[in-house]
Enzyme design. Structure first.
Site, PDB file in Angstrom:
ATOM      1  CD  GLU A 147      -2.529   1.698   0.237  1.00 38.73           C
ATOM      2  OE1 GLU A 147      -2.341   2.835  -0.244  1.00 38.73           O
ATOM      3  OE2 GLU A 147      -3.345   0.891  -0.246  1.00 38.73           O
ATOM      4  CE  LYS A 148      -0.849   5.441  -5.023  1.00 41.77           C
ATOM      5  NZ  LYS A 148      -0.691   5.908  -6.424  1.00 41.77           N
ATOM      6  CG  LEU A 177      -3.083  -0.459   6.297  1.00 41.01           C
ATOM      7  CD1 LEU A 177      -3.050  -1.205   7.627  1.00 41.01           C
ATOM      8  CD2 LEU A 177      -2.812  -1.430   5.157  1.00 41.01           C
ATOM      9  CB  THR A 199     -10.368   5.800  -2.377  1.00 39.57           C
ATOM     10  OG1 THR A 199      -9.182   6.033  -3.147  1.00 39.57           O
ATOM     11  CG2 THR A 199     -11.320   6.976  -2.569  1.00 39.57           C
ATOM     12  N   GLY A 239     -22.232  17.437 -11.413  1.00 41.90           N
ATOM     13  CA  GLY A 239     -22.505  16.009 -11.328  1.00 41.90           C
ATOM     14  C   GLY A 239     -23.540  15.696 -10.268  1.00 41.90           C
ATOM     15  N   GLY A 247     -24.670  12.526  -9.513  1.00 43.97           N
ATOM     16  CA  GLY A 247     -24.659  11.126  -9.130  1.00 43.97           C
ATOM     17  C   GLY A 247     -24.603  10.972  -7.625  1.00 43.97           C
ATOM     18  CD  GLU A 260     -26.323  14.504 -13.951  1.00 44.62           C
ATOM     19  OE1 GLU A 260     -26.178  13.937 -15.042  1.00 44.62           O
ATOM     20  OE2 GLU A 260     -25.485  14.440 -13.028  1.00 44.62           O
ATOM     21  CB  ALA A 298     -16.477  -0.137  -0.474  1.00 40.24           C
ATOM     22  CG  HIS A 342     -46.346  -2.455  14.992  1.00 41.27           C
ATOM     23  ND1 HIS A 342     -46.512  -1.567  13.951  1.00 41.27           N
ATOM     24  CD2 HIS A 342     -47.046  -1.946  16.046  1.00 41.27           C
ATOM     25  CE1 HIS A 342     -47.288  -0.579  14.353  1.00 41.27           C
ATOM     26  NE2 HIS A 342     -47.629  -0.780  15.621  1.00 41.27           N
TER      27      HIS A 342
END
Length: 454
Positions: A34-35, A38, A41, A178, A180, A201, A318, A442
């Site tokens: 991993e650069k 951990l 993104t 955007g 989304g 959009e 993810a 309920h």
């Protein structure tokens, strides 16, 4: 001599670290490279930070409306700096949890940038070490993609990562390009912070690709929160405005219009950059539009090199990457695939939430199904009414010939938790009658599922 591993995974996001744990459980000597941090993104710059801030905004909005529930206070305020501090604490705690999981599962972690050479050799750029693997898995994710708009490199244009990194007290108004999932969630966050927010959009509705009822419902929700939503427009360019502002010039029905704000968020999607992963390889995996091409077991065109998650150009979620990780590792181990990856739910963490799984009514008809559609309004749900969250619906799509569930869409509180009932139904080929057999308590939001099935 290069250190030997059964599996080396490049990227420690929700695909990579899940693959590492699954590989360890299958008896593989495993390493992960991993650069950065951990969690990838999702944990550090995406899912978790946004949902943490959305939770702060949700609590703030509930307390502001507390008078409706007998909670009286004239001194409710949202401290944005504290909200960001809370976000950082949550991220750090979860990051430490992943590190502990790596240790418990005896996964070797290298904090470095990796390139793949010939014969499954991994070159680490910082340490200049080399690792050898029987199999390599690429789980490097993606990055924010700036749209091809003149001026988009303007210093006041942010990506989701840069806007989430720290508070920006100089920003009081925001244009989001955007509509989304990313754009809608950021609109909810920053309108909650008190910003003037406008979403532009290109499609005719926000959340294009989801059921049109979801787009209409959440547009109304955003409007109630003070967000202006402009659809079916093309942004022509970004440029300097008056008094230090930034402008978006957009075309609406053939007429150019100008929007000015303190900042612009580019929220038009993500992209992968797989080309940079390979160093001097003669037989490189096939790459199309920056994405690694894989087979049904997530193996690339090169034997023993696998890829999962955003870098493949498949569903950029993810939990999709985690499911792909489990499937790929079990394929490498020659074991039965334990996860059905064909039905991936999608969620929008606004308030109320939206969620969908399977296919929509329009998609079902396009595929030749004769469908039954049940739609239930949450205004009839006791828990929704007593909590003041009675806007929304649950929509169920089924095959008329056998009543098997094909898909479900919902806008309501706890939608992200409840959608799994329908995902389970679809992968197990349950019918409307099968799902209706279960007794749900309920008063709960989930009993609306029973009502929607009748």
């Amino acid at each position: 001599m290069a250190e030997q591993f059964d599996l080396v995974i490049i990227g420690a996001g929700p695909g990579g670290y899940v693959a590492a744990i699954e590989a360890s459980k299958n008896g593989m000597h495993t390493a992960i490279v991993e650069k950065a941090d951990l969690g990838g993104t999702c944990l550090n710059h995406g899912c978790i930070p946004t949902k943490t801030l959305l939770n702060s905004v949700r609590l703030y909005r509930e307390l502001k409306n507390g008078g409706d529930f007998g909670i009286m206070s004239d001194h409710i305020a949202l401290n944005i700096e504290k909200a960001y501090e809370r976000k950082d604490e949550v991220v750090q705690k979860l990051r430490e949890g992943i590190a502990l999981l790596m240790e418990q599962n005896e996964v070797t972690v290298f904090y470095d940038e990796a390139c793949i050479e010939e014969n499954h050799t991994i070159y680490l750029k910082k340490s200049k070490e080399r690792l050898f693997a029987k199999a390599v898995m690429i789980a490097t994710g993606g990055e924010s993609a700036l749209p091809d708009i003149p001026g988009i490199e303007h210093q006041k244009v942010y990506t989701s990562e840069t806007l989430l990194a720290k508070p920006h007290p100089d920003i009081q108004s925001l244009i989001i390009i955007g509509g989304g999932i990313i754009g809608v969630e950021f609109a909810s966050i920053f309108s909650g912070f008190g910003y003037q927010v406008t979403v532009v959009e290109a499609k005719k509705q926000i959340l294009y690709g989801m059921d049109s009822d979801i787009g209409r419902q959440l547009k109304a929700v955003l409007k109630k929160q003070g967000v202006k939503v402009i659809t079916d427009v093309h942004v022509e360019k970004v440029c300097d405005g008056e008094a230090g502002s930034v402008c978006c010039i957009y075309n609406l029905k053939g007429e150019n219009k100008i929007l000015a704000a303190d900042a612009v968020l580019a929220a038009t999607g993500r992209r992968s950059k797989a080309e940079t992963l390979f160093l001097g390889m003669q037989d490189m995996p096939v790459i199309k539009n920056g994405c690694l091409q894989v087979d049904e077991h997530f193996q690339t065109s090169v034997q023993g090199i696998y890829a999962i998650g955003d870098v493949t150009g498949k569903t950029a979620l993810a939990h999709a990457a985690s499911a792909q990780a489990i499937c790929a590792v079990n394929a490498i181990a020659g074991r039965e695939i334990p996860v059905d990856k064909t039905v991936i739910p999608s969620c929008v963490y606004t308030s109320p939430e939206a969620a969908c799984t399977g296919i929509t009514e329009d998609e079902a008809r396009a595929q030749g199904y004769d469908v039954i559609v049940h739609k239930y309004s949450m205004s009839g749900n006791g828990k929704s009414v007593l909590t003041g969250n009675d806007r929304g619906f649950i929509k169920v799509v089924a095959d008329r010939s056998n009543h098997c569930i094909l898909g479900a869409q919902m806008v309501c509180e706890r939608a992200s938790d409840m959608i799994s009932e329908f995902t389970m139904a679809i992968v197990n080929h349950l019918t409307l009658t099968d799902m209706a057999k279960a007794v749900r308590p309920h008063p709960t939001y989930s009993e609306a599922i029973s009502d929607s099935l009748l």
